[in-house]
Design an enzyme around this catalytic site. Structure first.
Site, PDB file in Angstrom:
ATOM      1  N   HIS A   1       0.942  -1.158   0.029  1.00  0.00           N
ATOM      2  CA  HIS A   1      -0.144   0.011   0.143  1.00  0.00           C
ATOM      3  C   HIS A   1       1.022   1.346   0.272  1.00  0.00           C
ATOM      4  CE1 HIS A   1      -3.756  -2.066   1.680  1.00  0.00           C
ATOM      5  NE2 HIS A   1      -2.312  -2.814   2.360  1.00  0.00           N
TER       6      HIS A   1
ATOM      7  N   GLU B   1       2.046  -0.830   4.849  1.00  0.00           N
ATOM      8  CA  GLU B   1       2.460   0.739   3.938  1.00  0.00           C
ATOM      9  C   GLU B   1       2.980   0.913   3.958  1.00  0.00           C
ATOM     10  OE1 GLU B   1      -0.591   2.062   3.288  1.00  0.00           O
ATOM     11  OE2 GLU B   1      -2.514   1.250   4.227  1.00  0.00           O
TER      12      GLU B   1
ATOM     13  N   HIS C   1      -2.006  -2.934  -3.386  1.00  0.00           N
ATOM     14  CA  HIS C   1      -4.069  -2.880  -3.193  1.00  0.00           C
ATOM     15  C   HIS C   1      -4.529  -2.686  -4.633  1.00  0.00           C
ATOM     16  CE1 HIS C   1      -6.498  -0.942   0.286  1.00  0.00           C
ATOM     17  NE2 HIS C   1      -7.423  -2.086  -0.519  1.00  0.00           N
TER      18      HIS C   1
HETATM   19 ZN   LIG Z   1      -3.827   0.354   0.648  1.00  0.00          ZN
END
Ligand SMILES: [Zn+2]
Length: 221
Positions: free
Chosen positions: A30, A95, A136
């Protein structure tokens, strides 16, 4: 540190997790699309936001672990890949701090270097292959575009930490090829998801001649 699964990570726990109910089969990458690290970490730890991830790679290359790998983190949301829907229980979420494509801010060499080390460790410990590393945007093509067209997937592919696109010789319909590969969703959405990852200079959601050729492997004909 006792609480982390990766020795280079800093433990900063998030309450946003639940018991894992499926084997780990994917790693989902992400981009945070937040102004800075603190804003992203605060949101990923805010009980009312109900979002989290296992690891966040900060702008300066620090790796923060928020949820243990044995627990399910809430990063994928409504999502699908192949026959699997809702990937949270099936995946590890990473992330990477970045303010988003409109900012013009690139992911840094330092971030790629620590991501590569982290991914190497995660794939080995969990017995995963490069094809099990997804973005994602791959698994939620109707609503997500992270880690974005400015994320350098080719760099991971060169290190065998993500899989390059390989055409399917027996499939001559580009959209059938994408769906066979695992993409789920409307035509324009899965075309855009493919382009974000494999043809980032041509993200249109349309089947332009170059996209068709890339999917089918006809470029060098
Ligand atoms: Zn994401």
């Amino acid at each position: 540190m006792a609480n982390v699964d990766y020795k280079g990570a800093i433990w900063r726990p998030s309450p946003n997790h639940e018991a894992r109910t499926a084997p780990i089969s994917f790693v989902i990458l992400h981009g945070t699309w937040m102004a800075d690290d603190e804003a992203a970490l605060n949101r990923l730890s805010d009980a009312s936001a109900k979002v989290s991830c296992h690891y966040m790679i900060c702008a300066d290359g620090r790796i923060i672990q928020l949820v243990r790998e044995e627990q399910t983190a809430w990063h994928a949301g409504i999502s699908a890949w192949g026959s699997i829907e809702r990937l949270n229980p099936h995946s590890i979420g990473i992330e990477i701090s970045n303010p988003g494509p409109a900012s013009g801010v690139a992911y840094s060499d330092t971030q790629y270097a620590v991501l590569e080390a982290l991914l190497t460790d995660i794939l080995a410990r969990n017995h995963l292959t490069p094809a099990q590393v997804l973005g994602h945007s791959d698994i939620a093509p109707d609503r997500k575009d992270d880690p974005g067209a400015h994320f350098d997937w080719a760099r991971l592919e060169a290190l065998n930490l993500a899989a390059p696109w390989r055409p399917y010789p027996t499939i001559d319909d580009p959209l059938a090829a994408l769906r066979h590969h695992g993409y789920r969703g409307a035509d324009k959405d899965i075309l855009a998801a493919f382009q974000l990852r494999h043809l980032p200079t041509h993200v249109s959601g349309t089947l332009c001649p170059l996209t068709r050729a890339r999917i089918l492997g006809h470029e060098r004909a």
